[in-house]
Enzyme design. Structure first.
Site, PDB file in Angstrom:
ATOM      1  CB  SER A 209      -0.977   0.351   1.412  1.00 35.61           C
ATOM      2  OG  SER A 209      -1.603   1.245   1.503  1.00 35.61           O
TER       3      SER A 209
ATOM      4  CE1 TYR B 206      -4.871  -2.277   4.173  1.00 36.29           C
ATOM      5  CE2 TYR B 206      -3.706  -0.189   3.786  1.00 36.29           C
ATOM      6  CZ  TYR B 206      -3.986  -0.987   3.532  1.00 36.29           C
ATOM      7  OH  TYR B 206      -4.274  -1.125   2.083  1.00 36.29           O
TER       8      TYR B 206
HETATM    9  P1  NAP Z   1     -11.354  -5.244  -2.120  1.00 36.03           P
HETATM   10  O1  NAP Z   1     -12.190  -5.005  -3.202  1.00 36.03           O
HETATM   11  O2  NAP Z   1     -12.013  -5.372  -0.928  1.00 36.03           O
HETATM   12  O3  NAP Z   1     -10.664  -6.703  -2.589  1.00 36.03           O
HETATM   13  C1  NAP Z   1      -9.865  -7.408  -1.394  1.00 36.03           C
HETATM   14  C2  NAP Z   1     -10.308  -9.022  -1.602  1.00 36.03           C
HETATM   15  O4  NAP Z   1      -9.486  -9.646  -0.697  1.00 36.03           O
HETATM   16  C3  NAP Z   1     -12.081  -9.368  -1.439  1.00 36.03           C
HETATM   17  O5  NAP Z   1     -12.326 -10.171  -2.368  1.00 36.03           O
HETATM   18  C4  NAP Z   1     -11.835  -9.865   0.111  1.00 36.03           C
HETATM   19  O6  NAP Z   1     -12.904 -10.719   0.093  1.00 36.03           O
HETATM   20  C5  NAP Z   1     -10.460 -10.553  -0.071  1.00 36.03           C
HETATM   21  N1  NAP Z   1     -10.153 -11.083   1.261  1.00 36.03           N
HETATM   22  C6  NAP Z   1     -10.387 -10.357   2.415  1.00 36.03           C
HETATM   23  N2  NAP Z   1      -9.722 -11.255   3.355  1.00 36.03           N
HETATM   24  C7  NAP Z   1      -9.532 -12.254   2.905  1.00 36.03           C
HETATM   25  C8  NAP Z   1      -8.870 -13.484   3.730  1.00 36.03           C
HETATM   26  N3  NAP Z   1      -8.760 -13.463   5.115  1.00 36.03           N
HETATM   27  N4  NAP Z   1      -8.599 -14.446   2.762  1.00 36.03           N
HETATM   28  C9  NAP Z   1      -8.831 -14.436   1.578  1.00 36.03           C
HETATM   29  N5  NAP Z   1      -9.687 -13.328   0.840  1.00 36.03           N
HETATM   30  C10 NAP Z   1      -9.647 -12.265   1.567  1.00 36.03           C
HETATM   31  O7  NAP Z   1      -9.934  -4.476  -2.121  1.00 36.03           O
HETATM   32  P2  NAP Z   1      -8.920  -3.829  -3.079  1.00 36.03           P
HETATM   33  O8  NAP Z   1      -9.051  -2.349  -2.911  1.00 36.03           O
HETATM   34  O9  NAP Z   1      -9.027  -4.404  -4.399  1.00 36.03           O
HETATM   35  O10 NAP Z   1      -7.737  -4.211  -2.359  1.00 36.03           O
HETATM   36  C11 NAP Z   1      -6.796  -5.197  -2.852  1.00 36.03           C
HETATM   37  C12 NAP Z   1      -5.416  -5.181  -2.249  1.00 36.03           C
HETATM   38  O11 NAP Z   1      -4.983  -3.782  -2.439  1.00 36.03           O
HETATM   39  C13 NAP Z   1      -5.556  -5.353  -0.738  1.00 36.03           C
HETATM   40  O12 NAP Z   1      -4.381  -5.751  -0.203  1.00 36.03           O
HETATM   41  C14 NAP Z   1      -5.511  -3.892  -0.019  1.00 36.03           C
HETATM   42  O13 NAP Z   1      -4.955  -3.725   1.299  1.00 36.03           O
HETATM   43  C15 NAP Z   1      -4.705  -3.100  -1.151  1.00 36.03           C
HETATM   44  N6  NAP Z   1      -4.772  -1.513  -1.424  1.00 36.03           N
HETATM   45  C16 NAP Z   1      -5.856  -1.012  -2.156  1.00 36.03           C
HETATM   46  C17 NAP Z   1      -5.847   0.129  -2.115  1.00 36.03           C
HETATM   47  C18 NAP Z   1      -6.935   0.881  -2.884  1.00 36.03           C
HETATM   48  O14 NAP Z   1      -6.857   2.259  -2.963  1.00 36.03           O
HETATM   49  N7  NAP Z   1      -7.911   0.111  -3.473  1.00 36.03           N
HETATM   50  C19 NAP Z   1      -4.662   1.006  -1.850  1.00 36.03           C
HETATM   51  C20 NAP Z   1      -3.692   0.546  -1.043  1.00 36.03           C
HETATM   52  C21 NAP Z   1      -3.659  -0.933  -1.091  1.00 36.03           C
HETATM   53  P3  NAP Z   1     -14.247 -10.465   0.896  1.00 36.03           P
HETATM   54  O15 NAP Z   1     -14.703  -9.179  -0.046  1.00 36.03           O
HETATM   55  O16 NAP Z   1     -15.202 -11.308   0.926  1.00 36.03           O
HETATM   56  O17 NAP Z   1     -13.830  -9.520   2.323  1.00 36.03           O
END
Ligand code: NAP
Length: 235
Positions: free
Chosen positions: A125, A138
């Site tokens: 992140s 986080y």
């Molecule tokens: P997202 O749409 O919530 O996708 C995350 C996925 O991970 C969801 O399908 C979630 O399932 C799954 N997940 C959560 N806990 C889990 C577990 N214990 N075991 C297996 N799967 C699990 O979020 P995103 O924004 O795409 O984030 C993806 C990654 O990018 C994450 O690591 C996040 O920290 C990182 N990130 C995102 C941003 C941003 O701007 N979006 C910025 C910095 C970092 P459920 O939905 O069923 O919980």
């Protein structure tokens, strides 16, 4: 055809990466808490549970062969004032983001070592670069992922395996939109776009393109790197 596993591949960034790698000709298996039931290469596994990861990977190997590409995108954010973070909250955020990454790498590594080739990309992140108030658990977890990436790159380079991290910043996903709705973003998405040098929100495809390059053969001399994809919000 190479086999890739994308954790968190049912939503947002992980979904974008899984789609991109399929388009690039990989077999792609998704591990997620709530996998798409119509996707016969999506497996239910909680990344905090080594037994569930092992069961899912055995099914993947039986169907698609050894796994030589791993993208760790499963993640869980948290927003709390530091003094309000119960130890259980702290542990859960570290468990999903950091320990989940550890478990998944340990589970696929034997396939990569046998193949003498592998690609690991950890989604950390941009908050690990800049810090972020009310997200200390986080940010700690994501910073540790960057450290893990650097250490493993040195350890696994001689075995033909590269390890890199992509820290996204401000990407349009369900996670970000939930934070906006809960008024946890410190302003609306539109406010943030005005403060983003390239004047737009990022997309899962932006992250997927970077992952696709890091996974490609021609990126074999890139390892231990933290490749920010954030529209210039962190330089
Ligand atoms: P997202 O749409 O919530 O996708 C995350 C996925 O991970 C969801 O399908 C979630 O399932 C799954 N997940 C959560 N806990 C889990 C577990 N214990 N075991 C297996 N799967 C699990 O979020 P995103 O924004 O795409 O984030 C993806 C990654 O990018 C994450 O690591 C996040 O920290 C990182 N990130 C995102 C941003 C941003 O701007 N979006 C910025 C910095 C970092 P459920 O939905 O069923 O919980």
């Amino acid at each position: 055809m190479k086999t890739a596993v994308v954790t968190g591949g049912a939503s947002g960034i992980g979904l974008g990466i899984a789609q991109r790698l399929r388009g690039d000709g990989f077999h792609v298996a998704v591990l997620d808490l709530n996998p798409d039931e119509d996707d016969d290469l999506a497996y239910r596994a909680d990344v905090t549970r080594p037994d569930e990861i092992a069961a899912a990977l055995n099914a993947v190997r039986a169907k698609l062969g050894p796994v030589t590409v791993l993208v760790n995108a499963a993640g869980l954010e948290g927003f709390k004032r530091f003094q309000s973070i119960a130890f259980a909250d702290w542990q859960r955020v570290l468990d999903v983001n950091l320990n989940g990454t550890f478990h998944c790498i340990q589970a696929v590594l034997p396939d990569m070592l046998d193949a003498g080739w592998g690609r690991i990309v950890n989604i950390s992140s941009s908050s690990a670069h800049s810090g972020q108030p009310f997200m200390s658990h986080y940010v700690a977890a994501k910073s540790a992922i960057n450290g893990l990436t650097k250490a493993l790159a040195l350890e696994l380079g001689p075995s033909g395996i590269t390890v890199n991290a992509v820290p996204p910043g401000f990407i349009d996903t369900p996670m970000l939109r939930k934070s906006e709705q809960a008024r946890l973003l410190g302003g609306s998405v539109e406010d943030h776009i005005k403060r983003t040098p390239v004047r737009r929100i990022g997309t899962p495809q932006d992250i997927a393109a970077t992952c696709a390059f890091l996974i490609s053969e021609e990126a074999g001399y890139i390892t231990g790197q933290i490749i920010g994809v954030n529209g210039g919000r962190n330089t």
